[in-house]
Design a protein around this motif. Structure first.
Motif, PDB file in Angstrom:
ATOM      1  N   THR A  49       3.580   0.463   3.004  1.00  0.00           N
ATOM      2  CA  THR A  49       3.425  -0.567   3.930  1.00  0.00           C
ATOM      3  C   THR A  49       3.178  -2.013   3.141  1.00  0.00           C
ATOM      4  OG1 THR A  49       1.995   0.997   5.318  1.00  0.00           O
ATOM      5  CG2 THR A  49       1.783  -1.339   5.746  1.00  0.00           C
ATOM      6  N   THR A  50       3.786  -3.018   3.481  1.00  0.00           N
ATOM      7  CA  THR A  50       3.777  -4.261   2.884  1.00  0.00           C
ATOM      8  C   THR A  50       2.565  -5.042   3.680  1.00  0.00           C
ATOM      9  OG1 THR A  50       6.021  -4.364   2.114  1.00  0.00           O
ATOM     10  CG2 THR A  50       4.836  -6.611   2.428  1.00  0.00           C
ATOM     11  N   ARG A  51       1.859  -5.851   3.158  1.00  0.00           N
ATOM     12  CA  ARG A  51       0.558  -6.554   3.864  1.00  0.00           C
ATOM     13  C   ARG A  51       0.210  -7.826   2.852  1.00  0.00           C
ATOM     14  NH1 ARG A  51      -4.205  -5.609   1.531  1.00  0.00           N
ATOM     15  NH2 ARG A  51      -4.432  -3.447   0.486  1.00  0.00           N
ATOM     16  N   ARG A 103       0.849   5.615  -0.324  1.00  0.00           N
ATOM     17  CA  ARG A 103       0.066   7.017  -0.324  1.00  0.00           C
ATOM     18  C   ARG A 103       1.188   7.786  -0.710  1.00  0.00           C
ATOM     19  NH1 ARG A 103      -4.343   6.588   2.695  1.00  0.00           N
ATOM     20  NH2 ARG A 103      -4.897   4.848   4.054  1.00  0.00           N
ATOM     21  N   VAL A 138      -5.026   6.107  -2.855  1.00  0.00           N
ATOM     22  CA  VAL A 138      -3.968   5.078  -2.392  1.00  0.00           C
ATOM     23  C   VAL A 138      -3.836   3.861  -3.321  1.00  0.00           C
ATOM     24  CG1 VAL A 138      -3.847   3.419  -0.534  1.00  0.00           C
ATOM     25  CG2 VAL A 138      -5.016   5.587  -0.103  1.00  0.00           C
ATOM     26  N   THR A 177       1.089  -4.743  -6.488  1.00  0.00           N
ATOM     27  CA  THR A 177       1.558  -6.260  -6.338  1.00  0.00           C
ATOM     28  C   THR A 177       2.542  -6.454  -7.722  1.00  0.00           C
ATOM     29  OG1 THR A 177      -0.287  -7.140  -7.787  1.00  0.00           O
ATOM     30  CG2 THR A 177      -0.670  -7.228  -5.366  1.00  0.00           C
ATOM     31  N   GLU A 228      -9.219  -9.245  -2.105  1.00  0.00           N
ATOM     32  CA  GLU A 228      -8.201  -8.874  -3.259  1.00  0.00           C
ATOM     33  C   GLU A 228      -7.720 -10.380  -3.722  1.00  0.00           C
ATOM     34  OE1 GLU A 228      -5.880  -5.193  -1.092  1.00  0.00           O
ATOM     35  OE2 GLU A 228      -5.464  -6.932  -0.567  1.00  0.00           O
ATOM     36  N   THR A 287      -2.301   0.519  -4.526  1.00  0.00           N
ATOM     37  CA  THR A 287      -2.162  -1.225  -4.079  1.00  0.00           C
ATOM     38  C   THR A 287      -1.315  -1.772  -5.140  1.00  0.00           C
ATOM     39  OG1 THR A 287      -4.458  -1.201  -2.723  1.00  0.00           O
ATOM     40  CG2 THR A 287      -3.059  -3.162  -3.353  1.00  0.00           C
ATOM     41  N   THR A 303       0.882  -1.151   0.028  1.00  0.00           N
ATOM     42  CA  THR A 303      -0.144  -0.069  -0.075  1.00  0.00           C
ATOM     43  C   THR A 303       0.931   1.021  -0.071  1.00  0.00           C
ATOM     44  OG1 THR A 303      -1.644  -1.059   1.291  1.00  0.00           O
ATOM     45  CG2 THR A 303      -1.821   1.350   1.194  1.00  0.00           C
TER      46      THR A 303
END
Length: 320
Positions: free
Chosen positions: A293-295, A243, A267, A271, A301, A269, A241
């Protein structure tokens, strides 16, 4: 907290019936709504039923309940078609459309009519109204109910016969956060009693915290039939993610690196690229970053990734 529906305790400690869907097909003229669907919905767990709009979920549920006749194949509950079961609410409880209740009836009258037609003791009406938190609204007319109250009444009707099999279509609609949590805990409790719980919903953030197993369809065909853990491991790749005040510029830079970039509410996202590489690219192009931020990707998703080529109606901005 509302107590679980175990007035007679008939299922606690043992597994209940299973739903077997075998080569189920439904055609409307030249359009095929469900095509050769085969899967088994087992007892003792909550099974989520997912698919894009128009995938055939509602048609499948209606065929299980005998409300729509299959063109081919079958759907059975412990080897028996639902329409062959007498006193159906004792075997299967279902919520398909919370609005499908005559507005002139009171909650108690609506459930009372269902109880009489299925030879269910009248005492169950008061029990299930308490279970769903509508005891104080028993004498109110359904036409004055909010959507959330109608959902609770629909769940009460599904529980009325204390059935071993329960089907729910969009059960979270109209519920406030407390109601959503209650429904989630109710489903877990029902499955823990050995019942078969089959839930279709677009609120994947809720299903992610509710279901044990997933059946995913797209354009009427089976796409996945596996545990939530296995599904997440296969399709829940890491995402980053980001910003930034320069959303469009960064999106173009990352897309040029063959990353998949989704933009929603300013924002990004991402991959296909690690956070470190995104930072390097932003620095090299003079783009300011506010957050990286990695999540692990959510169920939603992962689902979107799996069904991207099976969506009938799509909107949004996705850059590749």
């Amino acid at each position: 907290m509302v107590a679980g529906p175990t007035p007679r305790g008939k299922l606690t400690g043992r597994l209940g019936p299973v739903i077997v869907i075998d080569n189920l097909t439904k055609r409307y003229g030249k359009r095929t709504a469900v095509r050769g669907l085969t899967c088994t919905v087992r007892s003792g767990r909550v099974t989520g039923f997912l698919g894009p709009n128009g995938a055939g979920k509602s048609t499948t549920l209606r065929m299980i309940l005998g409300l729509t006749t299959p063109t081919a194949g079958s759907a059975t509950i412990d080897g028996i078609e639902f329409r062959r079961l007498s006193r159906g609410l004792r075997h299967v409880g279902a919520l398909l459309d919370a609005g499908d209740v005559h507005g002139g009836y009171t909650a108690a009258a609506h459930l009372g009519a269902l109880a009489r037609s299925n030879r269910i003791p009248r005492t169950r009406v008061a029990q299930v109204l308490r279970e769903v938190g509508l005891a104080d609204a028993a004498r109110r007319r359904v036409g004055a109910f909010s959507l959330g109250m109608r959902q609770r009444l629909g769940i009460a009707a599904a529980l009325l016969g204390d059935p071993p099999v329960l089907l729910f279509d969009e059960p979270f609609n109209g519920l406030d956060p407390a109601g959503v949590r209650w429904v989630r805990e109710l489903f877990r409790r029902l499955a823990g009693q050995g019942r078969t719980v089959f839930v279709s919903s677009h609120l994947m953030s809720e299903l992610e915290h509710t279901v044990d197993h997933l059946v995913v369809i797209g354009r009427g065909e089976l796409v996945a039939d596996e545990s939530l853990a296995a599904f997440s491991a296969r399709f829940g790749e890491e995402a980053v993610t980001v910003r930034t005040p320069d959303v469009a510029a960064l999106a173009r830079v990352l897309a040029a690196e063959d990353a998949t970039v989704t933009v929603r509410e300013q924002v990004l996202t991402v991959t296909g690229l690690a956070a470190e590489r995104i930072g390097e690219l932003a620095l090299g192009h003079g783009i300011l970053l506010h957050e990286v931020t990695t999540r692990t990707a959510s169920l939603e998703e992962a689902f979107m990734r799996l069904t991207a080529d099976r969506v009938e109606y799509a909107a949004g901005e996705v850059l590749r």
